[in-house]
Design an enzyme around this catalytic site. Sequence first.
Site, PDB file in Angstrom:
ATOM      1  CE  LYS A 275      22.100  40.981  -0.619  1.00 53.80           C
ATOM      2  NZ  LYS A 275      20.678  41.348  -0.485  1.00 53.80           N
ATOM      3  NE  ARG A 349      13.086  35.182   3.946  1.00 49.01           N
ATOM      4  CZ  ARG A 349      12.291  36.084   3.393  1.00 49.01           C
ATOM      5  NH1 ARG A 349      11.075  35.742   2.976  1.00 49.01           N
ATOM      6  NH2 ARG A 349      12.680  37.334   3.246  1.00 49.01           N
TER       7      ARG A 349
HETATM    8  N1  BES Z   1      20.636  40.486   4.141  1.00 47.70           N
HETATM    9  C1  BES Z   1      19.544  40.860   3.317  1.00 47.70           C
HETATM   10  C2  BES Z   1      18.700  41.971   3.922  1.00 47.70           C
HETATM   11  C3  BES Z   1      19.346  43.328   4.000  1.00 47.70           C
HETATM   12  C4  BES Z   1      19.211  44.217   2.953  1.00 47.70           C
HETATM   13  C5  BES Z   1      20.017  43.724   5.120  1.00 47.70           C
HETATM   14  C6  BES Z   1      19.759  45.470   3.038  1.00 47.70           C
HETATM   15  C7  BES Z   1      20.562  44.979   5.203  1.00 47.70           C
HETATM   16  C8  BES Z   1      20.429  45.854   4.158  1.00 47.70           C
HETATM   17  C9  BES Z   1      18.627  39.660   3.082  1.00 47.70           C
HETATM   18  O1  BES Z   1      19.258  38.434   3.046  1.00 47.70           O
HETATM   19  C10 BES Z   1      17.968  39.859   1.759  1.00 47.70           C
HETATM   20  O2  BES Z   1      18.657  39.857   0.793  1.00 47.70           O
HETATM   21  N2  BES Z   1      16.658  40.032   1.766  1.00 47.70           N
HETATM   22  C11 BES Z   1      15.920  40.249   0.582  1.00 47.70           C
HETATM   23  C12 BES Z   1      14.696  39.381   0.645  1.00 47.70           C
HETATM   24  C13 BES Z   1      13.945  39.303  -0.649  1.00 47.70           C
HETATM   25  C14 BES Z   1      14.754  38.577  -1.697  1.00 47.70           C
HETATM   26  C15 BES Z   1      12.639  38.579  -0.409  1.00 47.70           C
HETATM   27  C16 BES Z   1      15.549  41.714   0.511  1.00 47.70           C
HETATM   28  O3  BES Z   1      15.272  42.295   1.562  1.00 47.70           O
HETATM   29  O4  BES Z   1      15.585  42.272  -0.562  1.00 47.70           O
HETATM   30 MN    MN Z   2      19.979  37.976   1.084  1.00 43.04          MN
END
Ligand code: BES
Ligand code: MN
Length: 499
Positions: A275, A349
Amino acid sequence: MNITFAAPASVTAGSWVVGGLEGGALLPAAISADKASGGALSRALKFARFKGQPGQMVEVLAPAGLGVSRLLLVGLGKPEALDEKALEVIGAQVTARLLSGGESKASFQIEAPKGCKVKKGEIAAHLAFGARLRSYAFNQYRTKNLAEYEQKLAGLTVLTPDPAAAKKAYAGLAALADGIFLARDLVNEPPNILYPEEFARRVKTKLSKLGVKVEVLGEAEMKRQGFGALLGVGQGSARDSQLVVMQWNGAKKKGKPVAFVGKGVCFDSGGISLKPGAGLMGMKGDMGGAAAVTGLMLALATRKARVNAVGVIGLVENMPGPDALRPDDVLTSLSGQTIEVLNTDAEGRLVLADALTYTQRRFAPKFVIDLATLTGAIVATLGFEHAGVFSNDDALVTRLLAAGRYTGERVWQLPLDPFYDKMIKSKIADMKNIGGPNSGAITAAQFLKRFIEKDTVWAHLDIAGVAWQDGEQRPMIPSWGTGWGVRLLNRLIIEHYEA
Ligand code: BES
Ligand code: MN
Ligand code: ZN
């Protein structure tokens, strides 16, 4: 804060909290407080714009002739709108004021106005519950200015014509508050302290003594059983992954349990699909689903709920490193289905897939509800006011919607559809772990659906927007971690699954 219930008696010390209605009419206790203070309250009201709106307050400090430190008049709004949730918010708002005012002792004397549908004793219980939720604090990592953070409010007495009924109603709510506080603590803890093994240890110490059966599966055991998806996420971390299984058997009869599965990513760096800086902050809270499941199990056991419930949480840390999962890797899940990992940040997931398979195969539950801070897309869609709900069972959705309205932990349904399912087709494996650039919360739910076995009633709650709060504080949630989900699911159980 110690909370007690007592029959109305004259208040001679601390804060005396009384109520008024929308339009400004004072309730009987407010009128007697005014008289006892020689009209101090009505004099103050001349200089205040008190309209009796919910949570509006007028405060008279050190009224002459009375021993109390303050008279506090709080607006209750319209009696018809004064339901359980409204009472809780008022209890919380008054408590916030008393805490910031440095008060040490308070008595609430708020009567049931005509037209209010909540039972007399229960009015007191819900005011107290709101007060208790507001009194939460998470200060264990501060070493300076401790006096500033110290809560002086040690005792709250709620005066009610039926203290016995209030006490009884409050017992269940106090257990619920304990569960919410545990969930908040877990979310607030930093990730260097609360890593998977430490999380599992805390579950064990806190829940075992309440009669919850707690089992912890480590990496070796999960490897033996084939948790390829969950272990794939944790393989880049120096910390071992864990699966924690909690069982509370409170029903009189044996029978299928209800089951709750939580995403417990103790820190989500994104892994190799790292990230960006701003996106990393707050990712200690990516175990909010697991925290809610744990808090719920604690609440159920503490109030000896007459239900058989199972909680399963998948605990991992998602980190980059030489051993980490790569984009392009293919994992074999516990279900046997293979997953092409195209983005290691879509890890929740993967954890849930195996936890869901395990839960269904071992327990054949009446339903399974998973909670996960799963997607940024749900935050873009619903913001901070609703969690997303996806389900294969409309009756369960209806029940969740109702529980959400009652508790204020609201949910909103989004669709599942074969069209979205097509978006997770993989070129080489059974599926890939990301969809396209659009409808990300839905494709994530479609992914989970592939791990729901025939006949399992299932709902998925995407709680990414509600598990923590960065903006304005809600009256009943004075911390970053909200504990979201504990109240919702406790309510669902009370309404439909307790014998
Ligand atoms: N934990 C995150 C989702 C999240 C993002 C929770 C912001 C709270 C605040 C999750 O694991 C994630 O990173 N999801 C990605 C999925 C994508 C790579 C398909 C996302 O939402 O960007
Ligand atoms: Mn994630
Ligand atoms: Zn995540």
